[in-house]
Scaffold this motif. Structure first.
Motif, mmCIF file in Angstrom:
data_model
loop_
_atom_site.group_PDB
_atom_site.id
_atom_site.type_symbol
_atom_site.label_atom_id
_atom_site.label_comp_id
_atom_site.label_asym_id
_atom_site.label_seq_id
_atom_site.Cartn_x
_atom_site.Cartn_y
_atom_site.Cartn_z
ATOM 1 N N GLY A 249 3.744 8.249 -14.870
ATOM 2 C CA GLY A 249 3.206 7.299 -13.927
ATOM 3 C C GLY A 249 4.563 6.436 -13.733
ATOM 4 O O GLY A 249 4.198 5.316 -13.177
ATOM 5 N N GLY A 250 5.676 6.744 -14.043
ATOM 6 C CA GLY A 250 6.861 5.877 -13.432
ATOM 7 C C GLY A 250 7.255 4.764 -14.375
ATOM 8 O O GLY A 250 8.000 3.807 -13.814
ATOM 9 N N LEU A 251 6.566 4.823 -15.588
ATOM 10 C CA LEU A 251 7.027 3.717 -16.407
ATOM 11 C C LEU A 251 8.584 3.371 -16.535
ATOM 12 O O LEU A 251 9.016 2.111 -16.668
ATOM 13 C CB LEU A 251 6.254 3.714 -17.743
ATOM 14 C CG LEU A 251 6.402 2.544 -18.737
ATOM 15 C CD1 LEU A 251 5.833 1.096 -18.013
ATOM 16 C CD2 LEU A 251 5.759 2.784 -20.184
ATOM 17 N N PRO A 252 9.393 4.389 -16.984
ATOM 18 C CA PRO A 252 10.766 4.131 -17.165
ATOM 19 C C PRO A 252 11.286 3.604 -16.073
ATOM 20 O O PRO A 252 12.138 2.778 -16.064
ATOM 21 C CB PRO A 252 11.439 5.597 -17.684
ATOM 22 C CG PRO A 252 10.182 6.291 -18.212
ATOM 23 C CD PRO A 252 8.923 5.681 -17.239
ATOM 24 N N LEU B 40 0.895 -1.286 -0.071
ATOM 25 C CA LEU B 40 -0.118 0.063 -0.113
ATOM 26 C C LEU B 40 0.950 1.205 -0.019
ATOM 27 O O LEU B 40 1.535 1.484 0.934
ATOM 28 C CB LEU B 40 -1.205 0.139 1.289
ATOM 29 C CG LEU B 40 -1.627 -1.402 1.463
ATOM 30 C CD1 LEU B 40 -2.322 -1.152 2.782
ATOM 31 C CD2 LEU B 40 -2.640 -1.556 0.166
ATOM 32 N N MET B 41 0.924 1.790 -1.183
ATOM 33 C CA MET B 41 2.098 2.804 -1.244
ATOM 34 C C MET B 41 1.432 3.988 -2.278
ATOM 35 O O MET B 41 1.087 3.512 -3.209
ATOM 36 C CB MET B 41 3.278 2.511 -1.800
ATOM 37 C CG MET B 41 3.958 1.558 -0.822
ATOM 38 S SD MET B 41 5.741 0.959 -1.427
ATOM 39 C CE MET B 41 6.735 2.357 -0.917
ATOM 40 N N GLN B 42 1.853 5.240 -2.053
ATOM 41 C CA GLN B 42 1.457 6.307 -3.157
ATOM 42 C C GLN B 42 2.936 6.643 -4.043
ATOM 43 O O GLN B 42 3.797 6.750 -3.177
ATOM 44 C CB GLN B 42 1.161 7.384 -2.378
ATOM 45 C CG GLN B 42 1.131 8.703 -3.131
ATOM 46 C CD GLN B 42 -0.072 8.954 -4.209
ATOM 47 O OE1 GLN B 42 -0.828 8.471 -3.827
ATOM 48 N NE2 GLN B 42 0.353 9.485 -5.248
ATOM 49 N N GLY B 43 2.795 6.691 -5.211
ATOM 50 C CA GLY B 43 4.115 6.962 -5.891
ATOM 51 C C GLY B 43 4.111 8.458 -5.993
ATOM 52 O O GLY B 43 3.570 9.095 -5.245
ATOM 53 N N PRO B 44 5.324 9.024 -6.787
ATOM 54 C CA PRO B 44 6.096 8.115 -7.659
ATOM 55 C C PRO B 44 7.128 7.117 -6.837
ATOM 56 O O PRO B 44 7.444 7.433 -5.877
ATOM 57 C CB PRO B 44 6.681 9.178 -8.485
ATOM 58 C CG PRO B 44 6.897 10.401 -7.506
ATOM 59 C CD PRO B 44 5.461 10.466 -6.690
ATOM 60 N N PHE B 45 7.352 6.063 -7.781
ATOM 61 C CA PHE B 45 8.383 5.224 -7.177
ATOM 62 C C PHE B 45 9.840 5.191 -7.977
ATOM 63 O O PHE B 45 9.591 5.302 -9.287
ATOM 64 C CB PHE B 45 7.786 3.793 -7.386
ATOM 65 C CG PHE B 45 6.486 3.467 -6.734
ATOM 66 C CD1 PHE B 45 6.240 3.647 -5.407
ATOM 67 C CD2 PHE B 45 5.279 3.643 -7.358
ATOM 68 C CE1 PHE B 45 5.290 3.232 -4.543
ATOM 69 C CE2 PHE B 45 4.001 3.487 -6.618
ATOM 70 C CZ PHE B 45 3.934 3.610 -5.559
ATOM 71 N N SER B 46 10.886 5.184 -7.315
ATOM 72 C CA SER B 46 12.104 5.424 -8.027
ATOM 73 C C SER B 46 12.539 4.052 -8.381
ATOM 74 O O SER B 46 11.818 3.001 -7.951
ATOM 75 C CB SER B 46 13.226 5.842 -6.854
ATOM 76 O OG SER B 46 13.411 4.709 -5.923
ATOM 77 N N GLU B 47 13.460 3.955 -9.195
ATOM 78 C CA GLU B 47 13.973 2.686 -9.734
ATOM 79 C C GLU B 47 14.430 1.644 -8.604
ATOM 80 O O GLU B 47 14.150 0.636 -8.788
ATOM 81 C CB GLU B 47 15.085 2.864 -10.905
ATOM 82 C CG GLU B 47 15.740 1.619 -11.304
ATOM 83 C CD GLU B 47 16.798 2.031 -12.234
ATOM 84 O OE1 GLU B 47 17.480 0.923 -12.618
ATOM 85 O OE2 GLU B 47 17.213 2.888 -12.847
ATOM 86 N N GLU B 48 15.322 2.298 -7.636
ATOM 87 C CA GLU B 48 15.449 1.762 -6.492
ATOM 88 C C GLU B 48 14.454 1.177 -5.646
ATOM 89 O O GLU B 48 14.575 -0.134 -5.157
ATOM 90 C CB GLU B 48 16.293 2.602 -5.501
ATOM 91 C CG GLU B 48 17.655 3.097 -6.324
ATOM 92 C CD GLU B 48 17.790 4.298 -7.253
ATOM 93 O OE1 GLU B 48 18.687 4.543 -8.023
ATOM 94 O OE2 GLU B 48 16.442 4.720 -7.393
#
Length: 210
Positions: free
Chosen positions: A205-208, A174-182
């Protein structure tokens, strides 16, 4: 009221920020209380909270000059309702849509059901980053409560959907983005995922990073 923005995306929030800085007034419509919480307080921008069908939207838009559809690229039904409401209310319709992207080396499928069918022929844990709305499609995957790790917004509605579908609490992220690659890498290692499922959410949306 000249402008109504149907928000729910980073693009919608950015548009509201730009209008506010330009001294313009607008109403930003979000579907949930969670959407209201992530919308910053901005001078000239009033936030309307609550889901509306096409008829309710048409009533809301009467007298409005422009409605901007800044909803999620995959919120097809909502966009259809907004377009229909604009026609009924005599309001100009604008679509604010993030560009599509292409990922080399990925398996591309047309929708959530096709993704579930594909996963049914595979083995290994799966990190699901498609949200909660279409999560029910993935119950078609054998042993889905053991294989799947849904990552959804930390909102009551999302958690209730996961609970209703039988996902164990230990598998919910249960998390709110954005999310890093790490962070994505850490979640893959934590879940032991062999597969990551995502929509084409674009750069916003953090696809990369996925």
């Amino acid at each position: 009221m000249k402008t109504v923005i149907f928000s729910g995306t980073s693009e919608g929030r950015t548009l509201c920020e730009q209008l506010s800085r330009a001294g313009q007034e607008a109403v930003a419509c979000v579907a949930t209380e969670y959407g209201k919480q992530v919308m910053p307080a901005l001078p000239g921008i009033r936030v309307h909270t609550g889901r509306m069908d096409a008829a309710q939207m048409a009533d809301f838009l009467r007298g409005v000059e422009t409605a901007v559809d800044a909803t999620h690229p995959y919120a097809v039904e909502v966009s259809q309702n907004i377009r229909q409401a604009c026609q009924q209310a005599g309001c100009r319709y604008l679509r604010l849509l993030r560009p599509k992207t292409h990922v080399e080396g990925a398996v591309h499928v047309p929708d959530a059901r096709a993704a579930a069918d594909y996963l049914a022929q595979t083995e290994g844990a799966v990190l699901l980053t498609v949200g909660s709305k279409e999560l029910h499609c993935f119950t078609a995957v054998p042993d889905y409560t053991e294989r799947l790790w849904p990552r959804v917004l930390p909102a009551e509605a999302s958690m209730q959907i996961c609970k209703t579908l039988g996902f164990p609490a230990a598998h919910l992220i249960l998390m709110q983005g954005p999310f890093s690659e790490e962070l994505n890498c850490a979640l893959i290692h934590m879940s032991g995922a062999k597969w990551l499922v995502t929509k084409d959410t674009g750069e916003a949306g953090g696809l990369p990073e996925k």
